[in-house]
Write a protein that holds these residues in place. Structure first.
Motif, PDB file in Angstrom:
ATOM      1  N   GLN A 159      26.700  36.608  31.580  1.00 21.04           N
ATOM      2  CA  GLN A 159      27.004  37.371  30.349  1.00 21.04           C
ATOM      3  C   GLN A 159      27.882  38.369  30.720  1.00 21.04           C
ATOM      4  O   GLN A 159      29.001  38.691  29.756  1.00 21.04           O
ATOM      5  CB  GLN A 159      25.788  38.078  29.577  1.00 21.04           C
ATOM      6  CG  GLN A 159      24.705  36.690  29.205  1.00 21.04           C
ATOM      7  CD  GLN A 159      23.504  37.308  28.627  1.00 21.04           C
ATOM      8  OE1 GLN A 159      23.364  37.697  27.583  1.00 21.04           O
ATOM      9  NE2 GLN A 159      22.473  37.510  29.640  1.00 21.04           N
ATOM     10  N   ILE A 160      27.948  39.246  31.771  1.00 21.68           N
ATOM     11  CA  ILE A 160      28.836  40.207  31.913  1.00 21.68           C
ATOM     12  C   ILE A 160      30.135  39.711  32.047  1.00 21.68           C
ATOM     13  O   ILE A 160      31.384  40.257  31.728  1.00 21.68           O
ATOM     14  CB  ILE A 160      28.208  41.292  32.825  1.00 21.68           C
ATOM     15  CG1 ILE A 160      27.036  41.913  32.141  1.00 21.68           C
ATOM     16  CG2 ILE A 160      29.226  42.163  33.219  1.00 21.68           C
ATOM     17  CD1 ILE A 160      26.226  42.692  33.118  1.00 21.68           C
ATOM     18  N   LEU A 349      31.083  38.999  23.593  1.00 26.16           N
ATOM     19  CA  LEU A 349      30.891  38.540  24.972  1.00 26.16           C
ATOM     20  C   LEU A 349      32.278  38.149  25.590  1.00 26.16           C
ATOM     21  O   LEU A 349      32.393  37.812  26.708  1.00 26.16           O
ATOM     22  CB  LEU A 349      30.279  37.315  24.861  1.00 26.16           C
ATOM     23  CG  LEU A 349      28.466  37.486  24.475  1.00 26.16           C
ATOM     24  CD1 LEU A 349      27.809  36.231  24.496  1.00 26.16           C
ATOM     25  CD2 LEU A 349      27.985  38.430  25.787  1.00 26.16           C
ATOM     26  N   TRP A 353      33.818  44.109  30.406  1.00 25.87           N
ATOM     27  CA  TRP A 353      32.791  45.053  30.214  1.00 25.87           C
ATOM     28  C   TRP A 353      33.225  46.494  30.297  1.00 25.87           C
ATOM     29  O   TRP A 353      32.427  47.383  29.956  1.00 25.87           O
ATOM     30  CB  TRP A 353      31.586  44.715  31.298  1.00 25.87           C
ATOM     31  CG  TRP A 353      32.357  45.326  32.993  1.00 25.87           C
ATOM     32  CD1 TRP A 353      33.099  44.285  33.570  1.00 25.87           C
ATOM     33  CD2 TRP A 353      32.032  46.269  33.538  1.00 25.87           C
ATOM     34  NE1 TRP A 353      33.302  44.767  34.894  1.00 25.87           N
ATOM     35  CE2 TRP A 353      32.808  46.376  34.890  1.00 25.87           C
ATOM     36  CE3 TRP A 353      31.434  47.373  33.270  1.00 25.87           C
ATOM     37  CZ2 TRP A 353      32.559  47.190  35.755  1.00 25.87           C
ATOM     38  CZ3 TRP A 353      31.315  48.506  34.423  1.00 25.87           C
ATOM     39  CH2 TRP A 353      32.100  48.311  35.479  1.00 25.87           C
ATOM     40  N   TYR A 360      27.144  45.813  27.009  1.00 28.93           N
ATOM     41  CA  TYR A 360      26.784  45.038  27.980  1.00 28.93           C
ATOM     42  C   TYR A 360      25.625  46.042  28.558  1.00 28.93           C
ATOM     43  O   TYR A 360      24.647  45.530  29.434  1.00 28.93           O
ATOM     44  CB  TYR A 360      27.808  44.974  29.047  1.00 28.93           C
ATOM     45  CG  TYR A 360      29.023  43.751  28.624  1.00 28.93           C
ATOM     46  CD1 TYR A 360      28.278  42.772  28.586  1.00 28.93           C
ATOM     47  CD2 TYR A 360      30.225  44.195  28.249  1.00 28.93           C
ATOM     48  CE1 TYR A 360      29.247  41.406  28.213  1.00 28.93           C
ATOM     49  CE2 TYR A 360      30.710  43.156  27.967  1.00 28.93           C
ATOM     50  CZ  TYR A 360      30.702  41.790  27.888  1.00 28.93           C
ATOM     51  OH  TYR A 360      31.199  40.887  27.655  1.00 28.93           O
TER      52      TYR A 360
END
Length: 446
Positions: A159-160, A349, A353, A360
């Motif tokens: 996800q990051i 998303l 980040w 996040y």
């Protein structure tokens, strides 16, 4: 549908193809068209069948047999209506649900609702991570409780560091795991007459366990985290198409709305089909053989092996692993969207980040706190019941706000939802308030 898409997409041919609607209007290959058609709505529907949902359906089938099979027909139009409304809000307004509620509606309703959803999602992440590890142990043949750590950390890294489109492709691929439950239903050889009767003739009972099970099914299928995920993913998709500002994202063409409707309806249909097959398979094996005392989907997978053969149990477990890997990013991501939009933080998303650290941070917190839950000794069934209660409390007031936003010209301009979605949406809202009342009554009656 192909001719309609081609006709409405002619105007798109004169400029660069960027949006899904424009790509779909240009595409002639049937398989690629199908892949393009399935977007946020399809992913939302698949994510609704996470291990906690599978566990709920398995418990329903094992404890009550075919008595709840008819709920699959009931919940489909309700689920489809809610998610179509959320999809429409995201497409037309150009922003996520929590952002809209923050701008137009009372904070004293928004903050507690978002808080309940985040807590429920976090507990659900923990239950799902534990379920994946349990299911992996069934496939391997020995328990692997430590597996929760690399699973959670791997999904967090995805996800990051992966972009939205990469995540979307991976999640779409994981939806094939849902086929496991169709295979299981075939393996148990259901009697057609009895199955058809239980499907179309509702079982009416005032038995407390039956009522609580119906409430649990409603709470599992119409979950608040899906409202936030659906709207925010519509926004993400438009950003990925190059509509970076809210002004560029406002409004939607008839073609875009039609595609989104098909996408959502397919997703909800598949979600309910899986629910149907899980109830059917567990009813005809576990309930029919007196094994009614199960707590999770992993229990169901283990119990299926001696009754329907090792293949059925392993297929069921593989399905749980795939759906868990699919659902955990959705749960953590929907928490991050809800919190970030509530406080006006940069979110998405597809954001680097470095530019969206608070967003996040919520993703990481939801995943890592969820990771700790399997090590606390809390029983999975207790954790899932807790999330059902929180979702049951959060869903009704949120649905009221969703319906008000969908009919508000300040939010939707001239594209407010029509009479069909309005009637269905308020029907769902009333049904969820009744479910909450029944849930409260079951507590008071203990």
């Amino acid at each position: 549908m192909g001719a309609v898409l081609a006709d409405e997409g002619v105007a798109a041919a004169d400029r660069d193809v960027t949006t899904r609607a424009e790509k779909l209007a240009r595409e002639r290959d049937p398989l690629r068209r199908a892949a393009l058609l399935l977007g946020p709505g399809f992913i939302t529907g698949a994510a609704d069948d996470d291990p906690s949902g599978i566990g709920t359906y398995a418990v329903a089938g094992a404890s009550l047999g075919l008595a709840t099979l008819w709920t699959a027909l009931l919940t489909f139009p309700l689920m489809a209506a809610v998610q179509n409304i959320c999809s429409r809000i995201g497409q037309v307004s150009g922003t996520g649900l929590a952002g809209i509620l923050r701008e137009h509606y009372p904070r004293w309703v928004l903050y507690p609702a978002v808080g309940l959803v985040v807590v429920a999602n976090t507990v659900n992440v923990g239950a799902d991570v534990g379920a994946i590890a349990d299911a992996a142990g069934i496939v391997i043949g020995s328990p692997v409780p430590w597996l929760v750590v690399p699973i959670a950390l791997g999904l967090l890294a995805l996800q990051i560091f992966a972009g939205f489109q990469t995540i979307e492709r991976i999640v779409k691929f994981l939806t094939f795991a849902l086929l496991a439950y169709v295979v299981d239903a075939v393996l148990v050889h259901p009697p057609l007459g009895e199955t058809l009767r239980a499907t179309v003739v509702p079982t009416i009972s005032l038995d407390r366990d039956y009522i609580v099970t119906i409430v649990a099914i409603l709470g599992t299928t119409i979950s608040p985290y899906l409202f936030f995920w659906q709207t925010s993913n519509e926004v993400e998709e438009e950003r990925a198409a190059g509509r970076l500002t809210r002004a560029e994202r406002r409004g939607a063409s008839p073609l875009e709305l039609r595609i989104a409707t098909l996408d959502v309806n397919v997703g909800m249909f598949i979600s309910n089909l899986v629910m149907y097959f899980v109830i059917l398979a567990t009813a005809l094996t576990l309930n029919a053989n007196g094994k009614t005392d199960i707590s999770t989907g992993a229990d169901a997978a283990q119990a299926l092996r001696p009754l329907a053969g090792d293949l059925a149990g392993i297929v069921f477990a593989i399905g749980m692993i795939g759906t868990g890997l699919l659902a955990i990013p959705v749960l953590a991501g929907s928490s991050a969207y809800a919190v970030s939009e509530t406080f006006g933080w940069r979110e998405g998303l597809d954001q680097n980040w470095h530019r969206a650290k608070p967003f996040y941070a919520v993703v990481a917190a939801a995943t890592l706190v969820g990771l700790l839950i399997p090590f606390t000794g809390v029983k999975p069934i207790d954790a899932l019941f807790f999330t059902s209660v929180l979702n049951g409390v959060a869903a009704p007031p949120l649905l009221v706000l969703v319906m008000l936003a969908a009919r508000d010209p300040r939010v939707m301009g001239g594209q407010t939802i029509g009479p069909v979605l309005t009637v269905l949406g308020w029907t769902v809202t009333v049904a969820m308030f009744l479910a909450l009342a029944v849930l409260a009554f079951s507590f008071l009656g203990r």
